[in-house]
Design a protein around this motif. Structure first.
Motif, PDB file in Angstrom:
ATOM      1  N   ARG A 166       7.684  44.814  32.508  1.00 18.80           N
ATOM      2  CA  ARG A 166       8.027  43.529  31.848  1.00 18.80           C
ATOM      3  C   ARG A 166       8.703  44.606  30.000  1.00 18.80           C
ATOM      4  O   ARG A 166       7.588  44.127  29.333  1.00 18.80           O
ATOM      5  CB  ARG A 166       6.784  42.787  32.207  1.00 18.80           C
ATOM      6  CG  ARG A 166       6.401  42.144  32.926  1.00 18.80           C
ATOM      7  CD  ARG A 166       5.374  41.053  32.798  1.00 18.80           C
ATOM      8  NE  ARG A 166       6.246  40.160  32.491  1.00 18.80           N
ATOM      9  CZ  ARG A 166       4.816  39.090  32.084  1.00 18.80           C
ATOM     10  NH1 ARG A 166       3.682  39.180  33.074  1.00 18.80           N
ATOM     11  NH2 ARG A 166       5.067  37.970  31.892  1.00 18.80           N
ATOM     12  N   GLY A 201      13.078  43.753  40.169  1.00 20.58           N
ATOM     13  CA  GLY A 201      12.382  42.507  40.049  1.00 20.58           C
ATOM     14  C   GLY A 201      12.533  40.427  39.548  1.00 20.58           C
ATOM     15  O   GLY A 201      12.977  41.058  38.478  1.00 20.58           O
ATOM     16  N   SER A 202      11.937  40.072  39.377  1.00 18.47           N
ATOM     17  CA  SER A 202      11.967  38.554  39.243  1.00 18.47           C
ATOM     18  C   SER A 202      10.508  38.313  38.470  1.00 18.47           C
ATOM     19  O   SER A 202      10.651  37.889  36.994  1.00 18.47           O
ATOM     20  CB  SER A 202      12.330  37.757  39.432  1.00 18.47           C
ATOM     21  OG  SER A 202      11.283  37.571  40.709  1.00 18.47           O
ATOM     22  N   ASN A 203       9.540  37.601  38.550  1.00 22.05           N
ATOM     23  CA  ASN A 203       8.223  37.651  38.328  1.00 22.05           C
ATOM     24  C   ASN A 203       7.608  39.085  37.565  1.00 22.05           C
ATOM     25  O   ASN A 203       6.739  39.267  36.469  1.00 22.05           O
ATOM     26  CB  ASN A 203       7.217  38.057  39.391  1.00 22.05           C
ATOM     27  CG  ASN A 203       7.723  36.639  39.695  1.00 22.05           C
ATOM     28  OD1 ASN A 203       8.226  34.865  39.366  1.00 22.05           O
ATOM     29  ND2 ASN A 203       6.935  36.356  41.354  1.00 22.05           N
ATOM     30  N   TYR A 204       7.823  40.024  37.800  1.00 24.05           N
ATOM     31  CA  TYR A 204       7.786  41.400  36.893  1.00 24.05           C
ATOM     32  C   TYR A 204       8.391  41.803  36.911  1.00 24.05           C
ATOM     33  O   TYR A 204       8.784  43.458  37.167  1.00 24.05           O
ATOM     34  CB  TYR A 204       6.253  42.043  37.411  1.00 24.05           C
ATOM     35  CG  TYR A 204       4.896  40.924  38.002  1.00 24.05           C
ATOM     36  CD1 TYR A 204       4.215  41.258  36.383  1.00 24.05           C
ATOM     37  CD2 TYR A 204       4.736  40.278  38.630  1.00 24.05           C
ATOM     38  CE1 TYR A 204       3.449  40.124  35.939  1.00 24.05           C
ATOM     39  CE2 TYR A 204       3.439  39.029  38.612  1.00 24.05           C
ATOM     40  CZ  TYR A 204       3.226  39.526  37.650  1.00 24.05           C
ATOM     41  OH  TYR A 204       1.748  38.569  37.241  1.00 24.05           O
ATOM     42  N   PRO A 205       9.686  42.145  35.861  1.00 25.88           N
ATOM     43  CA  PRO A 205      10.442  42.908  35.922  1.00 25.88           C
ATOM     44  C   PRO A 205      10.159  44.117  35.584  1.00 25.88           C
ATOM     45  O   PRO A 205       9.353  44.075  34.641  1.00 25.88           O
ATOM     46  CB  PRO A 205      11.790  42.500  34.729  1.00 25.88           C
ATOM     47  CG  PRO A 205      10.869  41.284  34.229  1.00 25.88           C
ATOM     48  CD  PRO A 205      10.025  41.458  35.175  1.00 25.88           C
TER      49      PRO A 205
END
Length: 422
Positions: A76, A132-136
């Motif tokens: 993130r 990644g989407s939730n935790y790039p």
């Protein structure tokens, strides 16, 4: 970056240091462990780091960090959990695997690399490599491909000196603000308990009398709030929109730290909400919210009419014996906040403090308006100093952002900035 500026990949300036503790390291080896929770806005909070032994540490917490290394949050990264280790610590430092440990090369200044991490252009390039989407996250190999402006070693150090000086000034201002905040809380505790004697000093504890709310000046009146607040008015329950053609309407999120925050407003038609507009010294009480936020209050301090307010908020009308500013001060006092939450009734996802129940709360009120004004003036003096320092911090932060962009992108040569400063 300027179109004509030469660039280099990050790998030109640093290496991703993957040095770890060797197998021969004894199990009782002690070190200071830095993880993502220890870093905020470019600063390491050493109080949040942990002292661990090799035997008691996370199995992967073995990456060695040296003074001058830059920690880049690869998980993130948009949250900007990056920092630089400027000096040796009391113990060897080990970084979490959530960081890429960037070790500057011989002709590079780690401080220059650190400040570059906060450039909008740098962040834009990092975002392109995220997966990644939730935790790039970003891979270290991709991170080293991000480009920086070409700046020679001596100029890197000059740029870092300028930006470090601004960072230091901001941290010093933050320290002053924190000290003033503690003083502010202490003065409120003192004055709402002891009040002010005729000579302007807090009354001696020996002169206080026992009451239903603790020891207070014998001349003060202790009674239900309803004795001093003669009315409560609910706000509009109309559906609100984003069109600024109407009148802005305050909601529960628009009260922060006892003041109005006008940064996120909804709007209602003027014909329907005009009568709910705030006038000078109107006190709004937040009757519906989550448990930790219900009960907060703010006061409108401007001469011109303000926004209207929604039905989550209640306008409290003071009688002649209570100044609205004193009511505002009292409502936001921590012991009172705890006390009035006892009147909260649970809803589906929020709680509610009915104004009728609020008026049952006990309040200790100075018997003269002059003493109320004196207390308010004393508290507001410290509050004004806090606001002044916050404005100064905002100016320093804005200057830092502007210079960071000008210097690190090469938009302005460092020599020109130094000459202007001199």
């Amino acid at each position: 970056m300027p179109e004509n500026q030469a660039t280099n990949p990050l790998s030109k300036y640093c290496d991703a240091n993957k040095q770890t503790l060797g197998r021969e390291t004894p199990s009782d080896f002690m070190f200071r462990y830095i993880d993502l929770s220890s870093v905020d806005e470019g600063t390491i909070d050493w109080h949040k780091t942990r002292v661990l032994s090799l035997a008691g540490s996370p199995s992967r917490a073995r990456r060695i960090v040296q003074p001058g290394d830059v920690l880049f949050s690869t998980v993130r990264p948009g949250l900007m959990g990056h920092a630089i280790v400027r000096e040796p610590g009391d113990l060897p430092i080990i970084g979490s695997t959530g960081f890429a440990v960037l070790s500057p090369k011989a002709d590079a200044d780690g401080r220059f690399l650190f400040h570059s991490l906060f450039l909008d252009e740098f962040k834009r390039q990092v975002a392109q490599f995220e997966v990644g989407s939730n935790y790039p996250a970003i891979n270290e190999s991709d991170l080293l491909r991000v480009k920086l402006g070409t700046v020679d070693g001596p100029s890197q150090s000059l740029i870092a000196d300028i930006l470090d000086a601004l960072d230091d000034a901001i941290l010093e201002t933050d320290a002053v603000i924190e000290k003033l905040r503690i003083i502010h809380v202490g003065i409120i505790d003192d004055l709402l308990t002891r009040g002010l004697a005729d000579d302007g000093s807090p009354r001696e504890p020996s002169t206080l009398a026992e009451t239903n709310v603790g020891r207070r000046p014998a001349t003060w009146t202790v009674a239900n709030l309803g004795r001093f607040v003669v009315g409560a008015e609910y706000g509009t329950n109309l559906s609100l929109g984003d069109s600024s053609a109407g009148i802005p309407v305050l909601r529960m999120n628009n009260i922060q730290d006892g003041e109005f925050d006008l940064s996120d407003l909804k709007y209602g038609p003027a014909y329907a909400v005009e009568r709910f507009r705030l006038q000078r010294n109107d006190v709004l009480f937040n009757r519906t919210n989550s448990w930790e936020h219900v009960g907060k209050a703010a006061i409108w301090r401007q001469d011109e009419p303000g926004p209207a307010f929604a039905s989550y908020l209640v306008r409290l009308h003071c009688g002649d014996a209570l100044l609205p500013e004193f009511l505002h001060l009292w409502l936001n006092w921590a012991p009172v906040q705890r006390a009035i939450r006892q009147f909260a009734t649970p809803g589906v996802q929020q709680v509610n403090i009915n104004p009728t129940n609020l008026r049952r709360a006990l309040i200790a009120v100075p018997d003269t308006l002059d003493e109320q004004r004196a207390i308010i003036k004393r508290v507001n003096g410290v509050a004004a100093a806090i606001k002044d320092h916050r404005r100064e911090r905002a100016k320093l932060s804005s200057l830092r952002e502007g210079l960071r962009d000008d210097l690190l992108t090469g938009r302005k040569p460092v020599v020109a900035i130094r000459e202007a400063a001199e």
